[in-house]
Each structure stands twice: as structure tokens, then as C-alpha cells.
Design a protein around this motif. Structure first.
Motif, PDB file in Angstrom:
ATOM      1  N   SER A  12       0.561   1.482  -3.623  1.00  0.00           N
ATOM      2  CA  SER A  12       1.876   2.008  -3.275  1.00  0.00           C
ATOM      3  C   SER A  12       1.796   2.942  -2.076  1.00  0.00           C
ATOM      4  N   ILE A  13       0.795   3.810  -2.070  1.00  0.00           N
ATOM      5  CA  ILE A  13       0.619   4.733  -0.957  1.00  0.00           C
ATOM      6  C   ILE A  13       0.335   3.969   0.331  1.00  0.00           C
ATOM      7  N   PHE A  14      -0.496   2.956   0.233  1.00  0.00           N
ATOM      8  CA  PHE A  14      -0.846   2.150   1.412  1.00  0.00           C
ATOM      9  C   PHE A  14       0.397   1.516   2.027  1.00  0.00           C
ATOM     10  N   TYR A  15       1.260   0.920   1.206  1.00  0.00           N
ATOM     11  CA  TYR A  15       2.457   0.277   1.743  1.00  0.00           C
ATOM     12  C   TYR A  15       3.427   1.295   2.339  1.00  0.00           C
ATOM     13  N   CYS A  16       3.548   2.451   1.723  1.00  0.00           N
ATOM     14  CA  CYS A  16       4.405   3.508   2.283  1.00  0.00           C
ATOM     15  C   CYS A  16       3.895   3.952   3.638  1.00  0.00           C
ATOM     16  N   GLU A  17       2.596   4.202   3.719  1.00  0.00           N
ATOM     17  CA  GLU A  17       2.020   4.649   4.983  1.00  0.00           C
ATOM     18  C   GLU A  17       2.111   3.567   6.059  1.00  0.00           C
ATOM     19  N   THR A  18       1.979   2.312   5.659  1.00  0.00           N
ATOM     20  CA  THR A  18       2.085   1.220   6.625  1.00  0.00           C
ATOM     21  C   THR A  18       3.494   1.132   7.196  1.00  0.00           C
ATOM     22  N   GLU A  19       4.495   1.205   6.342  1.00  0.00           N
ATOM     23  CA  GLU A  19       5.881   1.164   6.819  1.00  0.00           C
ATOM     24  C   GLU A  19       6.193   2.381   7.683  1.00  0.00           C
ATOM     25  N   HIS A  20       5.673   3.537   7.283  1.00  0.00           N
ATOM     26  CA  HIS A  20       5.888   4.748   8.066  1.00  0.00           C
ATOM     27  C   HIS A  20       5.251   4.609   9.453  1.00  0.00           C
TER      28      HIS A  20
END
Length: 101
Positions: A12-20
Motif C-alpha cells: 500500500s505504501i509503495f503504490y501511494c508513493e508511486t502515485e505521489h
């Protein structure tokens, strides 16, 4: 069981950081519509996965950069502020107690 939950949180953190990160690149390259869409996806992931205290302030800071109206920008930044008790606690943990000054 712990390892399973750890990987879910990391994912979840990875996808958030990727979108950010995608939103920041799109902002820098002048693609504002795409940047707004990416930061909205990142914020949805933050809310869905309960990551407001972790990556929420970063996402909201970028979201504020993309806002055109100053009032909306300020309101977005205020959403990303730490709760009052958390701020005092972090200073105490760092050894900057008011009693020691």
C-alpha cells in the motif's frame, strides 16, 4: 501472519508513493491535469489504507501545490498538519523538553 500483514502495508505504501512521485513529475513537466488525477489517486490510497499519519502530509502538500485558489490551498495544507499532541510528543522524544531550556 505478521509477515503477511507487513507485505500488505508495504504494498500500500509503495503504490501511494508511486502515485505521489508520478504527480510530482507531471507537475514539474507542466501536465497539470494528469498531476491532479495522480495526486487524487494517491490520496484515495492514503485514505483507504489508513496512511494519513505516514505519507498523508506529503501527498497533501503536493495536492496543495496543484490547487489554484489560495483558500483551498491553505485548507489542504491544514489537513496535513500533525495533531497538536503529536507535535509536542515528537519534540520531547528528540530531547528538547521545555524543562531543559
Amino acid at each position: 501472519m505478521f509477515i503477511y500483514y507487513y507485505f500488505i502495508a508495504f504494498d500500500s505504501i509503495f503504490y501511494c508513493e508511486t502515485e505521489h512521485a508520478r504527480a510530482r513529475v507531471e507537475l514539474i513537466t507542466g501536465r497539470l491535469a494528469e498531476a491532479r488525477a495522480s495526486i487524487e489517486r494517491a490520496w484515495q490510497l492514503v485514505e483507504q489504507n489508513g496512511l494519513k499519519a505516514f505519507i498523508g502530509p506529503w501527498v497533501l502538500g503536493t495536492r496543495a501545490l496543484l490547487e489554484e485558489e489560495p483558500e483551498v490551498r491553505l485548507a489542504t495544507l491544514c489537513l496535513g498538519r500533525a495533531p497538536p499532541g503529536l507535535d509536542r510528543g515528537s519534540r520531547r522524544l528528540a530531547g528538547n523538553r521545555p524543562e531543559q531550556r
